[in-house]
Design a protein around this motif. Structure first.
Motif: not given
Length: 299
Positions: A185-208
């Motif tokens: 996807g794209t990322f522009f003109d957004l509020f309250g959701v941080g920055e663009e994450y690219k590339p990103f992991p599907i699993l974020d490293g949190s505990d199971p």
């Protein structure tokens, strides 16, 4: 996960008119949240119902809920009074906000026969995904308020426990899904959701069992991924379908999904949508929620 509104609470809410909301930037103002809570806490069984809702979303084994507001929608219609009540319920879970400055707090999701069929406003299968998957701080909750279901009988909602699906994968697949290899996807003109994450992991490293599962099945067809990472994501997609639940939203049903636990989507609408007048087609209203800092669901 379906929560009926007690009859005495329905009667009290039918007679109550909440004031218009105010926004603080893209978020519902704290003063509005306090005003709504003060007024509704005075109604019979509101606190009890709100507690049941929160537990369904964050308690063990939970992650989504459907608040049955159909009788209220019949009594009040789908206009401002009803939307304020739905907003007040949402504010008992987390802070309502709009990440899209060009849209109001509640975003219409109608049906457009000329759109990409796989999009939320399309007529085809909308595969499992989380909303704003490529943001560093996606909404903690996504919510959908049904104004009109598909009059032809299609479009059931689908949900799947993302962590349960991941747990059924091989260790090799989980390792691939944890790598910074995915984009969509794209990322522009957004509020309250941080920055663009690219590339990103599907699993974020949190505990199971914790953290976001940053997945959208659309990346399998619309992103250039290496074969190994594609295979791992496809395996996850298959497990999500294997574990899915499906149901039809009725007028007034309010679906709230904890994005840290469940992914959502929609089966295809029934064929023949072009014969249905635009004013009669399926219509949902979408609202996003941000969990307060320190909450177990907060980003």
């Amino acid at each position: 996960m379906f929560i009926d509104i007690p009859s005495e609470l329905e009667a009290a809410l039918t007679d109550r008119s909440l004031p218009p909301w105010e926004l603080d930037g893209s978020f519902l103002a704290q003063s509005t949240m306090e005003r709504y809570r003060t007024e509704l806490m005075a109604t019979s069984r509101f606190e009890e119902t709100a507690g049941i809702l929160r537990h369904a979303l964050t308690g063990e084994g939970g992650g989504y809920a459907v608040l049955r507001l159909g009788n209220l929608s019949k009594a009040l219609g789908a206009g401002d009074r009803f939307r304020r009540l739905a907003t007040a319920f949402a504010a008992e879970v987390a802070v309502p906000f709009s990440p899209f400055p060009r849209w109001p707090l509640w975003k219409d999701i109608g049906v457009k026969v000329d759109k990409d069929p796989g999009r939320s406003s399309g007529i085809g299968y909308n595969a499992f995904h989380m909303d704003l998957v490529n943001a560093t701080r996606p909404p903690d909750y996504t919510t959908l308020l049904c104004v009109r279901p598909d009059p032809l009988g299609g479009g059931p909602s689908i949900l799947s426990d993302a962590h349960a699906a991941v747990a059924r994968l091989s260790e090799d697949s989980r390792a691939l899904l944890a790598e910074l290899a995915y984009h969509y996807g794209t990322f522009f003109d957004l509020f309250g959701v941080g920055e663009e994450y690219k590339p990103f992991p599907i699993l974020d490293g949190s505990d199971p069992g914790e953290g976001f599962i940053r997945f959208t099945a659309k990346m399998l067809e619309r992103s250039e991924l290496g074969q190994a990472h594609t295979d791992a994501a496809r395996e996850l997609a298959e497990e999500l379908v294997r574990g899915q639940v499906s149901f039809m939203l009725q007028p007034g049903d309010y679906l709230i999904v904890n994005q840290r636990r469940f992914l959502h989507g929609r089966e295809a609408l029934h064929s023949g949508q072009e014969t249905v007048p635009v004013s009669d087609r399926r219509l949902l209203l979408q609202l996003f929620l941000r969990a307060p800092a320190g909450d177990g669901s907060a980003a």
